[in-house]
Enzyme design. Structure first.
Site, PDB file in Angstrom:
ATOM      1  N   GLU A  42       4.634 -10.965   4.589  1.00  0.00           N
ATOM      2  CA  GLU A  42       4.574  -9.528   4.040  1.00  0.00           C
ATOM      3  C   GLU A  42       5.198  -9.540   2.798  1.00  0.00           C
ATOM      4  OE1 GLU A  42       2.517  -7.196   4.058  1.00  0.00           O
ATOM      5  OE2 GLU A  42       1.397  -7.657   5.940  1.00  0.00           O
ATOM      6  N   THR A  48       1.437 -10.764  -4.885  1.00  0.00           N
ATOM      7  CA  THR A  48       1.125 -12.261  -4.895  1.00  0.00           C
ATOM      8  C   THR A  48      -0.065 -12.338  -3.926  1.00  0.00           C
ATOM      9  OG1 THR A  48       3.317 -12.839  -4.975  1.00  0.00           O
ATOM     10  CG2 THR A  48       2.005 -14.465  -4.535  1.00  0.00           C
ATOM     11  N   TYR A  87       9.639 -12.499  -8.624  1.00  0.00           N
ATOM     12  CA  TYR A  87      10.408 -11.413  -7.980  1.00  0.00           C
ATOM     13  C   TYR A  87      11.427 -11.876  -7.202  1.00  0.00           C
ATOM     14  CZ  TYR A  87       6.518  -8.671 -10.273  1.00  0.00           C
ATOM     15  OH  TYR A  87       5.797  -8.102 -11.011  1.00  0.00           O
ATOM     16  N   TYR A 125       5.959   0.780   2.502  1.00  0.00           N
ATOM     17  CA  TYR A 125       4.666  -0.032   3.047  1.00  0.00           C
ATOM     18  C   TYR A 125       4.926  -1.223   4.202  1.00  0.00           C
ATOM     19  CZ  TYR A 125       1.744  -3.914   2.602  1.00  0.00           C
ATOM     20  OH  TYR A 125       1.013  -5.126   3.193  1.00  0.00           O
ATOM     21  N   ASP A 143      -1.278   0.033   0.151  1.00  0.00           N
ATOM     22  CA  ASP A 143      -0.923  -1.015  -0.949  1.00  0.00           C
ATOM     23  C   ASP A 143      -1.917  -1.055  -2.039  1.00  0.00           C
ATOM     24  OD1 ASP A 143      -3.061  -2.482  -0.080  1.00  0.00           O
ATOM     25  OD2 ASP A 143      -1.945  -4.429   0.178  1.00  0.00           O
ATOM     26  N   CYS A 204     -20.636  -4.509  -3.749  1.00  0.00           N
ATOM     27  CA  CYS A 204     -21.263  -3.348  -3.206  1.00  0.00           C
ATOM     28  C   CYS A 204     -22.618  -3.699  -2.519  1.00  0.00           C
ATOM     29  CB  CYS A 204     -21.333  -2.347  -4.291  1.00  0.00           C
ATOM     30  SG  CYS A 204     -20.056  -2.073  -5.171  1.00  0.00           S
ATOM     31  N   THR A 307       5.170  -9.733 -15.427  1.00  0.00           N
ATOM     32  CA  THR A 307       4.555  -8.337 -15.280  1.00  0.00           C
ATOM     33  C   THR A 307       4.800  -7.537 -16.425  1.00  0.00           C
ATOM     34  OG1 THR A 307       5.151  -8.782 -13.060  1.00  0.00           O
ATOM     35  CG2 THR A 307       3.872  -6.827 -13.668  1.00  0.00           C
TER      36      THR A 307
HETATM   37 FE1  SF4 Z   1     -16.374  -1.001  -2.601  1.00  0.00          FE
HETATM   38 FE2  SF4 Z   1     -18.699  -0.945  -3.501  1.00  0.00          FE
HETATM   39 FE3  SF4 Z   1     -18.214  -1.103  -0.842  1.00  0.00          FE
HETATM   40 FE4  SF4 Z   1     -17.932   1.241  -2.314  1.00  0.00          FE
HETATM   41  S1  SF4 Z   1     -19.835   0.145  -2.134  1.00  0.00           S
HETATM   42  S2  SF4 Z   1     -16.553   0.409  -0.766  1.00  0.00           S
HETATM   43  S3  SF4 Z   1     -17.118   0.359  -4.182  1.00  0.00           S
HETATM   44  S4  SF4 Z   1     -17.676  -2.609  -2.027  1.00  0.00           S
END
Ligand code: SF4
Length: 363
Positions: A42, A48, A87, A125, A143, A204, A307
């Site tokens: 972690e 990273t 870091y 976190y 995160d 998606c 960064t």
């Molecule tokens: Fe992410 Fe696309 Fe799935 Fe929506 S549809 S949670 S934007 S991968």
């Protein structure tokens, strides 16, 4: 942010848990979920990526297999094992925390959330990550990956860098956590963000929660998450000197706090406006180390991005001329043999320079 409906919540929980079961990466700390290994992973994974952290993790566990080993190691060894990860306060805090675990918890990693949170270098976190992943406690976490996934699923367009909006994401993560499943669900959210719902080109079309994703439905995936205005990198020009005396090279140790604290470096400093790099080098070496140099020759320029800033390192070699070493900011200074340079932890920007020096048998 709109409240999540019970149906959407259940669908997301089930689909992400199932996706994780099928797609999780085979990672060494997942073998036994041993608290020490989870803790090291972690801390390494903050800022990273997994593929960068993995070789570091393997080396660390081989060299320092227990909390006791970390507590008793030299700072140079700790920083050498961390060299290149950046870091460096993370590595120094690991050692401070290991000492606390030895003194206050008899060398056993504490199990309760508050004791974990009280350890140096551990924030909200990381405490939640260790509690849930190592000890299966019902602690939600957020995160960068989780922010992106949750903001997209909910179509949350506000600037998530603002504390009041980040708080809303934490509240959603808490509401979404399936009790008794925190270990897998938290990892599922993070893994899903790393592999599927990525910052650029998220997958998606293959996404199991596409039907539950508000950003997808409204064609807003590219605008979410809103991370606020981009911060400009500060640019710094630094002159750095490989100063030689009787076949040895001068190196110095940075103060243990602050940026790259505790690392070794070649002396030098910031080039002021209208100053030539060679002039800056002479001035800095005189001011910071107390010695005069001669025969200054250019070696190379190294560009390195951190960064928050970009550094242009103007690297020179030079010979010691006269004076006694008197350190102003560094906490230690040494003349070392070329081949011994590898024993000391240096900032990432210097590592290639050292490799070149050793390869060429000197500057
Ligand atoms: Fe992410 Fe696309 Fe799935 Fe929506 S549809 S949670 S934007 S991968």
């Amino acid at each position: 942010m709109k409240k999540i409906t019970p149906e959407k919540k259940q669908a997301i929980q089930e689909k992400l848990l199932h996706w994780f079961e099928e797609n999780q990466r085979d990672l060494p700390w997942r073998e036994h979920y041993e608290p020490y290994a989870v803790w090291i992973s972690e801390i390494m994974l903050q800022q990273t990526q997994v593929k960068t952290a993995l070789p570091y993790f393997h080396r660390w566990m081989k060299e320092l297999p227990t909390v006791k080993d970390v507590a008793e190691s030299s700072e140079d060894k700790i920083l050498k094992l961390w060299e290149g990860l950046g870091y460096y306060s993370r590595a120094r805090n690991l050692q401070k925390a290991a000492k606390v675990i030895m003194e206050k918890h008899d060398g056993v990693f504490p199990e309760d959330y508050d004791s974990i949170l009280a350890l140096p270098g551990i924030g909200k976190y990381t405490a939640a990550a260790i509690s849930s992943i190592a000890f299966e406690k019902d602690e939600a976490l957020v995160d960068g990956n989780v922010i992106r996934v949750l903001a997209r699923l909910m179509g949350f367009k506000e600037n998530t860098r603002l504390p009041e909006n980040e708080k809303k994401v934490w509240e959603l993560a808490e509401a979404l956590l399936p009790k008794g499943e925190a270990r897998n669900f938290n990892q599922a959210l993070m893994e899903f963000g790393a592999l599927m719902c990525t910052p650029k080109a998220p997958k998606c079309m293959e996404c199991p929660v596409q039907k539950n994703c508000s950003a997808y439905e409204k064609n807003e995936v590219e605008q979410i998450p809103n991370r606020g205005p981009k911060k400009e990198h500060v640019k710094l020009d630094i002159a750095l000197g490989i100063i030689k005396k009787s076949n040895k090279i001068f190196i110095q140790k940075r103060p243990s706090t602050g940026l790259m604290g505790g690392l070794w470096e070649f002396p030098g400093g910031k080039i002021e406006a209208k100053e030539k790099p060679e002039e800056a080098l002479k001035r800095e070496i005189k001011e910071e180390v107390g010695i005069e140099i001669k025969n200054i020759k250019k070696l190379k320029i190294i560009n390195h991005a951190y960064t928050k800033f970009k550094v242009k390192l103007h690297c020179y070699e030079a010979d010691f001329e006269n004076g006694e070493v008197e350190l102003k900011a560094a906490t230690d200074g040494k003349w070392v043999e070329l081949n011994d340079l590898n024993e000391y932890p240096f900032p990432a920007a210097n590592v290639q320079l050292i490799a070149d020096l050793i390869k060429n048998g000197g500057a």
